[in-house]
Design a protein around this motif. Structure first.
Motif, PDB file in Angstrom:
ATOM      1  N   HIS A 282       6.531 -38.412 -22.789  1.00 49.60           N
ATOM      2  CA  HIS A 282       4.862 -38.569 -22.590  1.00 49.60           C
ATOM      3  C   HIS A 282       4.343 -39.868 -22.545  1.00 49.60           C
ATOM      4  CE1 HIS A 282       5.356 -34.279 -22.027  1.00 49.60           C
ATOM      5  NE2 HIS A 282       5.699 -33.968 -23.459  1.00 49.60           N
ATOM      6  N   LYS A 283       5.195 -40.721 -23.461  1.00 51.33           N
ATOM      7  CA  LYS A 283       4.599 -42.262 -23.064  1.00 51.33           C
ATOM      8  C   LYS A 283       3.302 -42.072 -24.280  1.00 51.33           C
ATOM      9  CE  LYS A 283       6.415 -44.518 -19.312  1.00 51.33           C
ATOM     10  NZ  LYS A 283       7.688 -43.367 -19.051  1.00 51.33           N
ATOM     11  N   ALA A 284       3.511 -41.528 -25.249  1.00 54.93           N
ATOM     12  CA  ALA A 284       2.189 -41.346 -26.175  1.00 54.93           C
ATOM     13  C   ALA A 284       2.040 -42.704 -26.699  1.00 54.93           C
ATOM     14  CB  ALA A 284       2.733 -40.467 -27.458  1.00 54.93           C
ATOM     15  N   THR A 285       0.657 -42.962 -26.874  1.00 55.33           N
ATOM     16  CA  THR A 285       0.225 -44.467 -27.371  1.00 55.33           C
ATOM     17  C   THR A 285      -0.248 -44.308 -28.734  1.00 55.33           C
ATOM     18  OG1 THR A 285      -1.916 -43.897 -26.415  1.00 55.33           O
ATOM     19  CG2 THR A 285      -0.170 -45.164 -25.258  1.00 55.33           C
ATOM     20  N   ILE A 286      -0.974 -42.896 -29.225  1.00 54.96           N
ATOM     21  CA  ILE A 286      -1.231 -43.159 -30.467  1.00 54.96           C
ATOM     22  C   ILE A 286      -0.749 -41.518 -31.190  1.00 54.96           C
ATOM     23  CG2 ILE A 286      -3.417 -42.326 -31.997  1.00 54.96           C
ATOM     24  CD1 ILE A 286      -5.216 -43.746 -29.576  1.00 54.96           C
ATOM     25  N   PHE A 287      -0.055 -41.819 -32.239  1.00 55.33           N
ATOM     26  CA  PHE A 287       0.740 -40.615 -32.855  1.00 55.33           C
ATOM     27  C   PHE A 287       0.202 -40.272 -34.395  1.00 55.33           C
ATOM     28  CE2 PHE A 287       4.446 -38.933 -35.257  1.00 55.33           C
ATOM     29  CZ  PHE A 287       4.653 -37.888 -34.579  1.00 55.33           C
ATOM     30  N   TYR A 288      -0.360 -39.247 -34.722  1.00 55.69           N
ATOM     31  CA  TYR A 288      -1.016 -38.647 -35.908  1.00 55.69           C
ATOM     32  C   TYR A 288      -0.180 -37.656 -36.232  1.00 55.69           C
ATOM     33  CZ  TYR A 288      -5.515 -37.944 -38.780  1.00 55.69           C
ATOM     34  OH  TYR A 288      -6.160 -37.940 -39.816  1.00 55.69           O
ATOM     35  N   THR A 289       0.296 -37.748 -37.541  1.00 54.82           N
ATOM     36  CA  THR A 289       1.081 -36.735 -38.355  1.00 54.82           C
ATOM     37  C   THR A 289       1.090 -36.786 -39.818  1.00 54.82           C
ATOM     38  OG1 THR A 289       3.296 -35.417 -38.110  1.00 54.82           O
ATOM     39  CG2 THR A 289       3.435 -37.761 -38.395  1.00 54.82           C
ATOM     40  N   ALA A 290       1.576 -35.925 -40.600  1.00 56.45           N
ATOM     41  CA  ALA A 290       1.482 -35.730 -42.002  1.00 56.45           C
ATOM     42  C   ALA A 290       2.810 -36.462 -42.489  1.00 56.45           C
ATOM     43  CB  ALA A 290       1.521 -34.213 -42.325  1.00 56.45           C
ATOM     44  N   PRO A 291       2.443 -37.053 -43.900  1.00 51.49           N
ATOM     45  CA  PRO A 291       3.583 -37.693 -44.505  1.00 51.49           C
ATOM     46  C   PRO A 291       4.801 -36.754 -44.784  1.00 51.49           C
ATOM     47  CG  PRO A 291       1.523 -38.304 -45.530  1.00 51.49           C
ATOM     48  CD  PRO A 291       1.129 -37.203 -44.620  1.00 51.49           C
ATOM     49  N   THR A 292       4.673 -35.247 -45.104  1.00 50.27           N
ATOM     50  CA  THR A 292       5.763 -34.534 -45.330  1.00 50.27           C
ATOM     51  C   THR A 292       6.617 -34.724 -44.087  1.00 50.27           C
ATOM     52  OG1 THR A 292       6.064 -32.475 -46.083  1.00 50.27           O
ATOM     53  CG2 THR A 292       4.383 -32.597 -44.334  1.00 50.27           C
ATOM     54  N   ALA A 293       6.048 -34.487 -42.772  1.00 52.44           N
ATOM     55  CA  ALA A 293       7.053 -34.568 -41.517  1.00 52.44           C
ATOM     56  C   ALA A 293       7.808 -35.781 -41.602  1.00 52.44           C
ATOM     57  CB  ALA A 293       6.116 -34.486 -40.510  1.00 52.44           C
ATOM     58  N   ILE A 294       7.106 -36.918 -41.910  1.00 49.49           N
ATOM     59  CA  ILE A 294       7.643 -38.040 -41.762  1.00 49.49           C
ATOM     60  C   ILE A 294       8.875 -38.262 -42.754  1.00 49.49           C
ATOM     61  CG2 ILE A 294       7.646 -40.716 -42.348  1.00 49.49           C
ATOM     62  CD1 ILE A 294       4.611 -40.310 -41.616  1.00 49.49           C
ATOM     63  N   ARG A 295       8.712 -37.700 -44.087  1.00 53.54           N
ATOM     64  CA  ARG A 295       9.785 -37.770 -44.988  1.00 53.54           C
ATOM     65  C   ARG A 295      10.776 -36.915 -44.744  1.00 53.54           C
ATOM     66  NH1 ARG A 295       5.029 -37.947 -48.991  1.00 53.54           N
ATOM     67  NH2 ARG A 295       5.079 -35.439 -48.991  1.00 53.54           N
ATOM     68  N   SER A 296      10.445 -35.570 -44.169  1.00 55.78           N
ATOM     69  CA  SER A 296      11.807 -34.766 -43.642  1.00 55.78           C
ATOM     70  C   SER A 296      12.562 -35.533 -42.309  1.00 55.78           C
ATOM     71  CB  SER A 296      11.359 -33.301 -43.376  1.00 55.78           C
ATOM     72  OG  SER A 296      10.498 -33.481 -42.559  1.00 55.78           O
ATOM     73  N   LEU A 297      11.729 -36.079 -41.572  1.00 54.13           N
ATOM     74  CA  LEU A 297      12.470 -36.548 -40.351  1.00 54.13           C
ATOM     75  C   LEU A 297      13.268 -37.738 -40.837  1.00 54.13           C
ATOM     76  CD1 LEU A 297       9.883 -35.936 -37.896  1.00 54.13           C
ATOM     77  CD2 LEU A 297      11.781 -34.827 -38.243  1.00 54.13           C
ATOM     78  N   ILE A 298      12.614 -38.634 -41.910  1.00 55.85           N
ATOM     79  CA  ILE A 298      13.471 -39.764 -42.552  1.00 55.85           C
ATOM     80  C   ILE A 298      15.215 -39.175 -42.906  1.00 55.85           C
ATOM     81  CG2 ILE A 298      13.786 -41.477 -44.352  1.00 55.85           C
ATOM     82  CD1 ILE A 298      10.840 -41.584 -44.431  1.00 55.85           C
TER      83      ILE A 298
END
Ligand code: 6R9
Length: 660
Positions: free
Chosen positions: A355-371
């Motif tokens: 979708h060619k997103a330009t701004i992305f807003y999420t939670a640290p917990t999601a980032i950590r699990s995706l790492i």
């Protein structure tokens, strides 16, 4: 995770990229300081100017702030407006009718788009449908719906007719839903047959049926059902209706109900340290002003942006930064039905690329699990996707540890995108402390500086301001437009929870600890100072979980504490005393499972304790107080080095050391 010793010690600094600053809404620190100064010099003038510039008023306000009945503050009180009009009609009038409002992607990957004109029509028809059921201004409507265009439409339709909505997260149990329906005195529930998440279908309507069957919900006249999956459901004649049948014959326009600025737009239940969840009541005017303004200041939203906030509409982030903020500024946004790990843990990156997103807003917990997931499977590593459309990243919900921040910056932001670490709460309505992407130099793990007009400071237990470099209690000195207005049905609790007499009844108590860096003045949030846990960015009261546990026939006593967790931030650890003797081995495992399932049924799966430990008793003082600080140490698996002289039964500590 950062610990208290390392808070505020981070030395890496990332200045705002020059390219970004060039076009940013607030460009450079001087522009930031000028706004801060404007607010300091003429507080009401500052907010009045912004409210006139950013919202369309049906009747202009003449007074900005009324403090006569503090802490029940009123903003723009004699002004009239309609939130849905400000989020939809204004775009139809200014040439943006055919702009895409929502790019919706289902769990299984189907994509549909809807323009502002179409969204407006859907909201009007839904609003007319609600009116045809006799729902009117001031009525409360509970929304128990999946992530969907219809969910947002339902919220906006309530706003259009002046009904106050209360969205209940689709993961909450029948009992939690029933409690909220009763407390709000709702006249209708808007729901769906089922929700599709992670390749599974999960019931919604049957949970509503169960909630209503629990009793006490006599205020409910109707249940409106959005047909999402087509799964079989029960229909109660005279009470239940299909949404598509309700709206089919409705007119495509609906005159908005002009309401006072202070009219309650919504109630959203959230956990506190004591008692049942609190119905946080928000206003129409002040709330929408801050939703729109922070979209511009913090997300630097521009006409061409493709904005994506991954929150659920069941939480405050989904209210302010999906249902209201983006629509108020006429943005194009992605709404996602599913979960980040289905069909695989590359889903977010795939969707940003697609979708060619330009701004992305999420939670640290999601980032950590995706790492973790990206480390385990190179095929879904972000490097496998084209993420070059991104220009700004954001986080919310809990502190982000510097390691996760650095990964997000490098692998998702290509070392090019600023990251806005936004500190705020259900009660604050919108961002409070956050970098401005075209101005603030970033420090990983710090939410940096209060937004212009937000007078956040750190105080000691007596409410005295502390010098920078000292950790303390985070408070806000002056009211701001999007702040909580009341706890529904409970004005006394509102005062004692947020404006405690110890602080002179004037300081807003956030419930978090914070420290300010001596050199930069930057804030770092050190976590909750009350008995509220933050599990994967979700707020849970320890008391609520304890009450659920002791409601089980086998349980005599329970104490719940948080235990640090690399992925979820905190994990729930419960110490339980049974009415029978203390179980061990397989029996303990089996009872622990039963109790976990019980809590899921009482509150919802998000409240399930990760760990349950059984004891013959709990560590208590001679006066019978449970010593939670010791339980926290035990939960961490650490040795107790603190003074235990006030403990009545020290032997119990040995027993509670090990998880079953
Ligand atoms: C928006 C939201 C509020 C609590 C808050 C704090 C924690 C939120 C944070 C953060 C550190 C951030 N919190 N954002 N802590 N840094 N950027 O999450 O609302 O669900 O009410 O939770 O979340 O502890 O008090 P809510």
């Amino acid at each position: 995770m950062a610990n208290i010793e390392t808070f505020g010690q981070e030395t890496r600094i990332f200045p705002a990229p020059a390219e970004f600053s060039k076009t940013a809404a607030i460009s450079g620190m001087d522009a930031y300081r000028a706004l801060v100064a404007e607010a300091e010099q003429d507080y009401e003038g500052f907010w009045g100017r912004l409210a006139r510039e950013n919202l369309q008023w049906h009747k202009p306000f003449t007074k900005v702030l009324d403090e006569s009945n503090a802490p029940f503050y009123k903003w723009f009180d004699d002004g009239k407006l309609n939130v849905s009009y400000n989020c939809l009609d204004v775009h139809l009038q200014n040439g943006n009718a055919d702009k895409v409002a929502v790019i919706f992607e289902t769990d299984s990957g189907d994509v549909s788009k809807i323009t502002y004109r179409e969204l407006h029509k859907k909201v009007c028809q839904f609003a007319n449908g609600l009116k045809s059921l006799g729902i009117k201004k001031g009525d409360r409507v509970v929304i128990y719906m999946p992530m969907s265009v219809e969910g947002v439409v339902a919220m906006q339709a309530c706003a259009r007719i002046g009904a106050t909505h209360s969205v209940v997260f689709g993961g909450f149990s029948a009992k939690s839903l029933q409690e909220r329906i009763i407390d709000a005195g709702a006249v209708a529930v808007l729901t769906a047959d089922e929700q599709a998440r992670g390749g599974k279908r999960l019931p919604l309507k049957s949970i509503v049926d169960e909630a209503l069957a629990l009793g006490g919900c006599d205020s409910i006249k109707n249940v409106v059902v959005y047909q999402r999956t087509g799964g079989a459901i029960n229909f109660v004649a005279g009470r239940d209706l299909w949404l598509h049948e309700l709206v089919a014959a409705q007119a495509e326009t609906c005159e908005p109900e002009w309401v006072d600025a202070e009219h309650p737009l919504f109630i959203l239940y959230t956990s506190g340290s004591t008692g049942t969840p609190k119905g946080v009541q928000h206003s129409s005017g002040g709330y929408l002003l801050w939703a729109a303004l922070t979209m511009k200041w913090v997300f630097d939203i521009k006409p061409d942006d493709v904005y994506w906030c991954t929150a659920d509409i069941g939480w405050i982030t989904g209210h302010t930064y999906i249902a209201y903020g983006p629509t108020a500024v006429g943005a194009t946004q992605i709404i996602f039905e599913g979960v980040p790990t289905f069909p695989n843990a590359g889903r977010f990156w795939d969707m940003i690329q697609k979708h060619k997103a330009t701004i992305f807003y999420t939670a640290p917990t999601a980032i950590r699990s995706l790492i973790k997931a990206a480390d385990a499977d190179k095929n879904i590593h972000p490097s496998q996707y084209d993420l070059s459309s991104l220009r700004l990243l954001g986080t919310v919900g809990e502190p982000i540890n510097p390691e996760a921040w650095m990964w997000y910056h490098k692998h998702i932001g290509g070392e090019r995108c600023p990251i806005v670490d936004t500190f705020w709460q259900t009660e604050t309505g919108g961002h409070m402390i956050s970098p401005l992407p075209g101005a603030t130099p970033l420090v990983p793990g710090s939410c940096t500086l209060p937004l212009p007009g937000i007078q956040a400071v750190i105080v000691d237990e007596a409410g005295h301001e502390l010098p920078d470099g000292h950790g303390g209690i985070l408070v806000v000195k002056r009211p701001w437009p999007s702040m909580i207005r009341a706890i529904w049905n409970n004005p006394e609790r509102f005062k004692s929870a947020y404006f405690p007499p110890e602080f002179g009844g004037k300081l807003y108590l956030a419930g978090d600890g914070a420290i300010r860096n001596k050199d930069t003045g930057y804030f770092t949030i050190t976590g909750r100072i009350d008995d509220v846990l933050n599990v994967s960015g979700h707020r849970m009261g320890t008391m609520e979980i304890e009450s659920a546990l002791v409601a089980h026939p086998m349980v005599a006593e329970a104490a719940v504490v948080g235990k640090p967790d690399d992925t979820t931030g905190e994990a729930i650890c419960a110490f339980v005393v049974l009415k029978r003797s203390r179980p061990t081995g397989d029996e303990a495992k089996q009872i622990a499972k039963e109790l976990r399932d019980w809590v899921a049924k009482e509150i919802g799966p998000i409240a399930k304790p990760r760990e349950i430990r059984f004891g013959d008793n709990l560590p208590k003082t001679r006066s019978g107080k449970i010593m939670r600080r010791l339980l926290r140490v035990l939960a961490k698996g650490e040795e107790i080095t603190q003074d235990v002289s006030t403990l009545e039964n020290p032997a119990i500590l040995e027993q509670l050391k090990e998880a079953q």
